[in-house]
Design an enzyme around this catalytic site. Structure first.
Site, mmCIF file in Angstrom:
data_model
loop_
_atom_site.group_PDB
_atom_site.id
_atom_site.type_symbol
_atom_site.label_atom_id
_atom_site.label_comp_id
_atom_site.label_asym_id
_atom_site.label_seq_id
_atom_site.Cartn_x
_atom_site.Cartn_y
_atom_site.Cartn_z
ATOM 1 N N CYS A 142 78.597 63.248 56.372
ATOM 2 C CA CYS A 142 78.936 61.911 56.863
ATOM 3 C C CYS A 142 78.932 61.846 58.383
ATOM 4 C CB CYS A 142 80.277 61.450 56.313
ATOM 5 S SG CYS A 142 81.670 62.507 56.765
ATOM 6 N N HIS B 111 81.353 57.885 72.615
ATOM 7 C CA HIS B 111 82.073 56.825 71.916
ATOM 8 C C HIS B 111 81.228 55.557 71.838
ATOM 9 C CE1 HIS B 111 84.853 53.328 71.796
ATOM 10 N NE2 HIS B 111 85.457 54.058 70.883
ATOM 11 N N ASN C 30 79.303 66.285 63.158
ATOM 12 C CA ASN C 30 79.541 66.177 64.605
ATOM 13 C C ASN C 30 80.513 67.263 65.064
ATOM 14 O OD1 ASN C 30 77.993 63.876 64.388
ATOM 15 N ND2 ASN C 30 79.702 62.461 64.537
ATOM 16 N N ARG D 145 86.548 55.255 58.004
ATOM 17 C CA ARG D 145 87.453 55.832 59.001
ATOM 18 C C ARG D 145 88.653 54.918 59.159
ATOM 19 N NH1 ARG D 145 81.878 56.415 62.065
ATOM 20 N NH2 ARG D 145 81.830 54.392 61.059
#
Length: 712
Positions: A663, A282, A600, A393
């Site tokens: 992305c 994160h 990811n 996002r």
């Protein structure tokens, strides 16, 4: 006499090992060659190859050549010289020499060398010949040269030449100047600037990293998660960082690890340091997105938030304690953590950079978009040359204090409270999207609908003050609230109720987001902005999931357009981040107007690795050559890459002009970009605003590699 003494000392090394020095010259030569071969696996050589990403080589080569001597009196000497200044790139000789010395004496620092310009006065004929040779070599190799030379009794010998290493500022200037001098083409110039050169130019940096004072200040190292230099006071909580910011005090946020609850502090901090977490943790992802220097996974760091203290285990095994408020510095480029307040230089962007990047854009044949969640991010990305937004996002807009309480009310409140929260969130989101459309006037903006599990927005059961305030807001008791929060906990939330599954089970959220996007687009168009909204459905695994969400989006669009009396163009597409979606891409392509790889999650699900926990084993996998690269940093082309190629092939079999991009974090990794451009045939890559110039360069280098076979 001195030489005899030196020989005696060297022989004593053999005697200490109970060996006799060989007298046969061929045996001496063979042992010398063997020593070079053995050096291939020496610790420094291994580390160098690791840093320079040199792999799959069998070993080193050995050149055997006649010896010349620079230590034969005042008419002899030795030196090292660059044909241009490797720091700033100016076209002037940059080097040093010693009279009556051998090459080792120059690099060992035993004697103080003299500037190469002084050779002109001492040996003018040699200097003139040397200058002519440097010009010949530059013309031959089309690049700045790093040259070693020896002068033996007035005769010049050119021992070695190679392309010289250089800093970012010099790399750009030299590339531009070589084109201007007619030595190379624009395509060749593009291949001479490395991504790390642009990194140096586009982030604040420590200017004196080679100085002993800097090296002495380095305490420990972690993972270089986000480049740049940061200096500030240690702060361990959100509240402390924000309070410091309000007082104009710079902070380094130091945590065991960060979570979405920490975004206020992360945004306010100069840099971020964590004891745990990898390159896609994160902290790393958010820091890169914001251009914040970040060092993650610093395992020698112990954080005691209760005591307001951190303990660092130094390289020599000793420990050093620091209190909240002490100064430290971070080098996000190298992962170094430094004691005290180090001096920082602003980005050194030269006038040549724009010219160079114009060439980059002429040459590349795929678009470079950005991952941007706020108008400020969008503005920064456009300034850096982004062709649009490939990932906005929407959940990142929810973490501001006045918004997170409304999200929690939506999740935990009754029907009436949830409806009220949706109205407030609609207003917030609409304002944000209007700002983003305005910043990206004329360029596409792809908004991903809500993706993370709802539990990420919920308060921790340990945050008693937050729970008390939220219970009061909802008209319930703290115990009742805790029960609701506990009931929403999932065993494996990243594979649980998130993405399109959330949209299907809580359609009101998607209705609100769709309305916000389209109303914002219409408002922006009314203000003279050319808004181009694309709506992206996350985590689709079956075409039926996409059909469900597409129908919901279209029904909201019809209502909005009817209410406003006008419409706007928009597209509905999906993220490909589940292996099943890749396998059934031909079915999804029948319905979707574009694909975007969430690399990811696709990597995580293909490998079965938790991207938040890979730090516990990936370093061992890399050192044991089980993995060649961290797959969350550089795309796994053999596995994940094959799923991507299959998706592109199957999708375009159905729709030949289907727009397909990526992305995930890999969109800013130069080696991954070359795969996306040259092998996968993607339409675009999307990355954080601060990595856009690097992705542009990587895309141009990929195009040159395809057309001419040149490599960076």
């Amino acid at each position: 006499d001195d030489l005899r003494e030196l020989v005696t000392r060297f022989k004593s090394v053999y005697e200490h090992q109970r060996m006799s020095f060989p007298q046969d010259v061929m045996e001496q030569l063979q042992l010398s060659i063997g020593a070079v071969f053995k050096g291939w696996m020496g610790p420094r050589a291994v580390k160098y190859r690791e840093v320079e990403n040199i792999r799959n080589l069998l070993g080193t080569a050995v050149n055997v050549q006649a010896m010349v001597f620079g230590n034969m009196g005042e008419t002899s000497g030795t030196g090292v010289c660059f044909t241009r200044d490797p720091n700033v790139g100016t076209k002037e000789l940059f080097g040093e020499f010693l009279i009556n010395a051998q090459g080792e004496d120059v690099v060992a620092g035993v004697r103080t060398p003299r500037n190469i310009a002084e050779l002109k006065d001492i040996m003018p004929d040699v200097y003139e010949e040397f200058t002519r040779n440097t010009q010949i070599l530059e013309e031959k190799f089309g690049d700045m040269q790093d040259i070693e030379f020896t002068i033996q009794e007035g005769k010049l010998f050119m021992l070695q030449t190679r392309n010289g290493k250089r800093g970012g500022e010099a790399a750009v200037k030299i590339a531009v100047d070589l084109v201007g001098e007619g030595l190379i083409s624009k395509e060749q110039a593009v291949m001479k600037v490395l991504p790390e050169h642009l990194d140096q130019l586009l982030h604040p940096r420590f200017p004196d990293v080679e100085m002993q004072e800097y090296k002495d200040a380095v305490m420990t190292r972690g993972l270089p998660a986000s480049p740049g230099a940061a200096v500030g006071h240690i702060a361990m909580t959100n509240e402390q960082v924000v309070a410091n910011k309000e007082k104009g005090i710079p902070s380094i946020m130091v945590r065991d690890e960060t979570s979405p609850d920490d975004v206020d502090g992360m945004f306010a901090a100069e840099g971020i340091l964590t004891a745990r977490g990898g390159m896609t943790s994160h902290a790393a992802v958010v820091a890169r997105g914001w251009g914040k220097p970040c060092v993650c996974g610093c395992t020698t760091l112990s954080v005691n938030e209760a005591k307001g203290e951190i303990v660092v285990t130094m390289d020599d095994g000793t420990q050093k304690s620091f209190k909240e408020g002490d100064f430290i510095s971070l080098n996000g480029q190298t992962g170094e953590v430094l004691e005290g307040e180090q001096s920082v230089a602003p980005p050194a962007i030269t006038g040549n950079l724009k010219k160079f990047m114009d060439w980059v854009d002429e040459i590349r044949d795929i678009d470079v978009l950005t991952n941007a969640d706020t108008p400020a991010d969008a503005t920064e990305a456009r300034k850096n040359g982004a062709n649009g937004i490939g990932l906005c996002r929407s959940e990142h807009m929810f973490f501001k204090p006045e918004r997170i309480s409304k999200v929690r009310q939506l999740i935990l409140g009754n029907e009436e409270q949830a409806e009220e929260a949706l109205k407030d969130l609609l207003k917030f989101q609409r304002e944000d999207y209007e700002g983003i459309f305005t910043a990206m006037d004329g360029l596409p903006v792809t908004v991903r609908l809500l993706d993370p599990p709802l539990h990420e927005f919920l308060p921790s059961l340990k945050e008693e003050n937050v729970l008390v305030e939220l219970a009061k807001q909802l008209g319930s008791t703290v115990d009742e609230l805790k029960e609701k929060v506990e009931a929403m906990e999932e065993v494996n939330p990243m594979l649980g109720l998130r993405g399109c599954r959330l949209g299907i089970t809580r359609p009101a959220i998607i209705e609100m987001q769709t309305r916000a996007i389209l109303e914002a687009a219409l408002n922006a168009i009314d203000a003279g902005v050319d808004a181009k909204p694309d709506i992206m459905v996350p985590l689709v695994g079956k075409v039926e999931e996409f059909r469900n969400q597409k129908a919901l989006i279209q029904s909201v669009a019809e209502r909005v357009f009817k209410e406003r009396g006008r419409s706007c163009e928009y597209k509905i597409g999906t993220m490909i981040e589940i292996p099943r979606a890749a396998l059934t891409a031909h079915e999804i392509a029948e319905e979707a107007e574009f694909f975007s790889f969430g690399s990811n999650d696709l990597t995580q699900m293909t490998f079965g690795y938790s991207r938040d926990d890979v730090g516990s084993f990936v370093p061992s996998y890399l050192s044991n050559a089980i993995l060649q690269d961290d797959p969350f940093v550089t795309l796994d082309t053999e596995g994940v890459g094959q799923l991507i190629k299959m998706t592109v092939e199957r999708g375009r079999d159905v729709k030949p002009n289907l727009k397909i991009g990526v992305c995930g974090e890999h969109g800013g990794d130069p080696r991954s970009v070359r795969f996306f451009a040259n092998e996968a045939g993607l339409s675009y890559v999307s990355c954080s605003p601060f990595r856009v110039p690097i992705a542009r360069l990587a895309a141009a280098q990929a195009a040159v590699e395809t057309s001419s076979g040149l490599k960076p």
